[in-house]
Motif scaffolding. Structure first.
Motif, PDB file in Angstrom:
ATOM      1  N   UNK A 144      71.326 -26.267  85.353  1.00 23.31           N
ATOM      2  CA  UNK A 144      72.741 -26.410  85.699  1.00 23.31           C
ATOM      3  C   UNK A 144      73.136 -27.848  85.980  1.00 23.31           C
ATOM      4  N   UNK A 145      72.139 -28.727  86.110  1.00 23.48           N
ATOM      5  CA  UNK A 145      72.445 -30.062  86.631  1.00 23.48           C
ATOM      6  C   UNK A 145      72.368 -31.154  85.557  1.00 23.48           C
ATOM      7  N   UNK A 146      72.409 -30.761  84.285  1.00 20.22           N
ATOM      8  CA  UNK A 146      72.251 -31.757  83.226  1.00 20.22           C
ATOM      9  C   UNK A 146      73.594 -32.233  82.664  1.00 20.22           C
ATOM     10  N   UNK A 147      74.645 -31.472  82.916  1.00 19.24           N
ATOM     11  CA  UNK A 147      75.931 -31.759  82.299  1.00 19.24           C
ATOM     12  C   UNK A 147      77.031 -31.253  83.239  1.00 19.24           C
ATOM     13  N   UNK A 148      78.172 -31.989  83.341  1.00 22.56           N
ATOM     14  CA  UNK A 148      79.202 -31.589  84.303  1.00 22.56           C
ATOM     15  C   UNK A 148      79.832 -30.219  84.015  1.00 22.56           C
ATOM     16  N   UNK A 149      79.952 -29.848  82.755  1.00 20.90           N
ATOM     17  CA  UNK A 149      80.649 -28.581  82.499  1.00 20.90           C
ATOM     18  C   UNK A 149      79.812 -27.586  81.701  1.00 20.90           C
ATOM     19  N   UNK A 150      78.551 -27.936  81.443  1.00 19.58           N
ATOM     20  CA  UNK A 150      77.717 -27.026  80.659  1.00 19.58           C
ATOM     21  C   UNK A 150      76.410 -26.688  81.370  1.00 19.58           C
ATOM     22  N   UNK A 151      75.885 -25.519  81.038  1.00 22.62           N
ATOM     23  CA  UNK A 151      74.549 -25.137  81.470  1.00 22.62           C
ATOM     24  C   UNK A 151      73.663 -25.175  80.233  1.00 22.62           C
TER      25      UNK A 151
ATOM     26  N   UNK B  82      76.724 -24.314  70.215  1.00 26.72           N
ATOM     27  CA  UNK B  82      76.470 -25.679  70.636  1.00 26.72           C
ATOM     28  C   UNK B  82      75.025 -25.828  71.104  1.00 26.72           C
ATOM     29  N   UNK B  83      74.371 -26.892  70.646  1.00 23.64           N
ATOM     30  CA  UNK B  83      73.017 -27.177  71.101  1.00 23.64           C
ATOM     31  C   UNK B  83      72.914 -28.662  71.414  1.00 23.64           C
ATOM     32  N   UNK B  84      72.197 -28.994  72.476  1.00 24.92           N
ATOM     33  CA  UNK B  84      72.026 -30.393  72.850  1.00 24.92           C
ATOM     34  C   UNK B  84      70.577 -30.647  73.194  1.00 24.92           C
ATOM     35  N   UNK B  85      69.993 -31.657  72.597  1.00 25.85           N
ATOM     36  CA  UNK B  85      68.622 -32.052  72.920  1.00 25.85           C
ATOM     37  C   UNK B  85      67.668 -30.855  72.940  1.00 25.85           C
TER      38      UNK B  85
END
Lengths: 496, 95
Positions: A144-151, B82-85
């Motif tokens: 939960x803590x990697x991006x402000x609005x995404x998990x 959506x996918x990231x890293x």
């Protein structure tokens, strides 16, 4: 049970009732229902099969090894193994659960009632009931803590085999709960069915806590989820019990709810409203037939059980004449117990041919000297620079009078630093104990000759001076004088 | 068996299906009909009959503990909006 376990509130005494649900990851190469790997710390989503990602049409096939480990654990907990068990779907929506259900066991688990013996600090023990053990798959991991609005979701854990081990509400203090988790972890490690690594999440604990007036029916319980260390389990229970007492004493009521433990503040808080969270709508998974075991298979697994901590402790007390306390420390980890026994019996290599080493002495050296030194160095017993064979030979050198216990401490320190063999160190440094009466007498004569007045005082009745003479001779011989022989000779020489 | 509006609303919430209030009555009727139809099975006397778990007499097959799958990150993430890293990225879920 004594009343010491009660917590005193403002309006009287309260009893805390604790039951624990432990999730133990089965030690396996592949997942419970797929051939993807389980190793910790891999790149995200690299250990995921199409089954673990719940792609349509994929069918689960159970990992036979994981089934055996669950049976083995059940046997290790003296529990009933159910020859017929059923996998159910536990339905809930969460981003890290791609299928929308977890495959688990509900009404017919693989293992039923068992028991576990708690070793308490006062040396007493107490039995806690095990309600059941069932097999289930783990969910993925949410960050939960990697991006402000995404998990961010990593499915590497998705599908990893877990054993959920549920206790009866038999514990009454945070200490007992801590002892339960430690003992369960110890048994799992002995069995090799779970590595018990709480930091990596191989062992997680849900704490069910309620409070009641002594003798009254159970109160409403709360469940504090995913507590991941023994210390935190104790802190979470302690805090939750006091919080509930405070609520009840100020006229409130306890809501049955799921809570989270915050290790930073040492407190628990309610998880955000999930009013339907407990409506899991279990039903038998149509993709999986019931799991059938045969008596033969269970017997074959039973034959592979190692000696478990309770039996080992009993044997150490009987065979090696150790105190219950020392035996308890040594058996808590299988590696420690094995190390101790190797010290006592010798490893047969580079042998001095000595067997039958003093077990009590060996226990003292392992517990006080080796554990203490390993602790200071931040090392585990498996990474000990001193091998069991070497420590055994050091003890052999003390027992046969080659060196004194005092010198042995110095030799041990050098062994720990250099990994050298004790006899080699003794030879190199010339630490052999002087038991030769001729050599000692010469040293004594010299000291007595240099302290004529003190000799007279001693002979006039000042007995305490014996220590002074011992010290002087020890100093002269570099600490190598055999204390027994020295004392005897000194007394003889000092006699009027 | 008849389902009421609240039960239908609860089922919809559990299934994460949005159902407007004006649809509840119609759905309650349809779901009740389905249940009533299935309830005809209650007329059969099943006393002493073991529940059937499969139409073929076979045991649950087991696989050996071997790593045979994985390392398909691209395939796993292929359908993700959506996918990231290497992660799936979804709207924030805060507990």
């Amino acid at each position: 049970m004594s009343s010491t376990h009660l917590i005193k509130g403002k309006t009287g005494e309260w009893e805390v009732v604790i039951g624990l649900e432990v999730h133990a990851q089965v030690t396996s190469k592949a997942k419970l229902f797929s051939g993807a790997a389980t190793a910790f710390g891999a790149e995200p989503n690299t250990q995921v099969s199409l089954i673990d990602a719940a792609m349509p049409g994929m069918l689960p096939v159970i990992n036979g090894w994981c089934v055996e480990q669950a049976v083995k654990t059940g046997l290790g907990l003296n529990a009933q193994v159910n020859l017929h068990s059923v996998f159910d779907r536990k339905n809930y929506f969460y981003a890290d659960l791609p299928a929308g259900y977890q495959i688990s066991q509900y009404l017919q688990p693989i293992v039923g009632k068992g028991e576990l013996l708690l070793d308490l600090a006062d040396g007493k023990s107490r039995t806690v009931g095990i309600t059941r053990l069932h097999l289930e798959m783990d969910a993925g991991k949410s960050l939960h803590d990697q991006h402000p609005s995404q998990t961010y979701i990593d499915l590497n854990r998705s599908g990893v085999a877990l054993m959920e081990i549920v206790s009866e509400p038999d514990m009454r203090t945070a200490e007992e709960a801590g002892a339960y988790v430690r003992k369960l972890r110890s048994i799992l490690r002995y069995l090799g069915t779970c590595d018990g690594n709480m930091e990596e999440g191989s062992l997680r604990c849900d704490c069910n806590v309620s409070v009641r007036r002594p003798g009254q029916p159970y109160g409403t319980r709360t469940e504090t989820k995913n507590v991941n260390s023994v210390r935190f389990v104790m802190a979470a229970i302690e805090h939750e019990a006091r919080r509930q007492i405070e609520v009840l004493e100020s006229g409130g009521t306890i809501r049955q709810e799921t809570r989270l433990f915050d290790p930073n503040s040492g407190t628990t808080r309610a998880m955000r409203g999930k009013e339907h969270a407990h409506d899991y709508r279990y039903f038998p998974d149509p993709d999986l037939l019931p799991l059938e075991l045969s008596e033969d298979e269970v017997a074959r697994i039973k034959a592979t059980l190692p000696e478990l901590p309770d039996d080992k402790k009993k044997r150490f007390i009987e065979q090696h004449k150790l105190s219950a306390f020392d035996a308890g420390i040594l058996v808590s980890e299988r590696a420690s117990a094995d190390f101790f026994e190797a010290v006592v019996t010798g490893d047969g290599k580079l042998g001095d041919g000595k067997t039958g080493r003093d077990a009590k002495l060996a226990a003292n050296w392992v517990i006080n000297d080796l554990f203490g030194r390993l602790n200071a160095a931040g090392k585990d017993i498996t990474a000990s620079p001193v091998t069991a064979g070497q420590l055994g030979r050091l003890i052999g050198l003390i027992q046969d009078g080659t060196i004194s216990g005092r010198i042995a401490k110095d030799v041990f320190e050098i062994m720990f630093e250099t990994g050298k063999d004790p006899l080699k160190i003794v030879e190199e440094k010339g630490l052999r104990q002087v038991s030769d009466t001729g050599a000692l007498e010469a040293a004594i004569d010299e000291i007595l000759g240099a302290n004529v007045e003190k000799v007279a005082e001693y002979r006039a009745g000042k007995d305490k001076l014996l220590g002074f003479f011992v010290g002087q001779v020890m100093k002269k011989t570099g600490g190598k004088a055999n204390p027994g022989v020295l004392n005897e000779l000194l007394k003889k020489k000092l006699a009027p | 068996m008849a389902l009421d509006r609240d039960t239908v609303r609860n089922i919809a919430t559990l299934a994460r299906i949005r159902v407007e209030d004006n649809e509840l009555d119609a759905l309650a009727g349809e779901l009740s009909n389905i249940l009533t139809f299935v309830e005809q099975l209650n007329e059969v006397d099943t006393k002493g009959v073991e529940p059937m778990t499969s139409v073929v007499a076979m045991q649950l097959p087991r696989r050996p503990d071997e790593v045979t799958d994985g390392n398909i990150q691209n395939k796993i993430l292929a359908n993700a909006p959506e996918g990231t890293r290497g992660f799936f990225a979804v709207p924030k879920v805060v507990e």
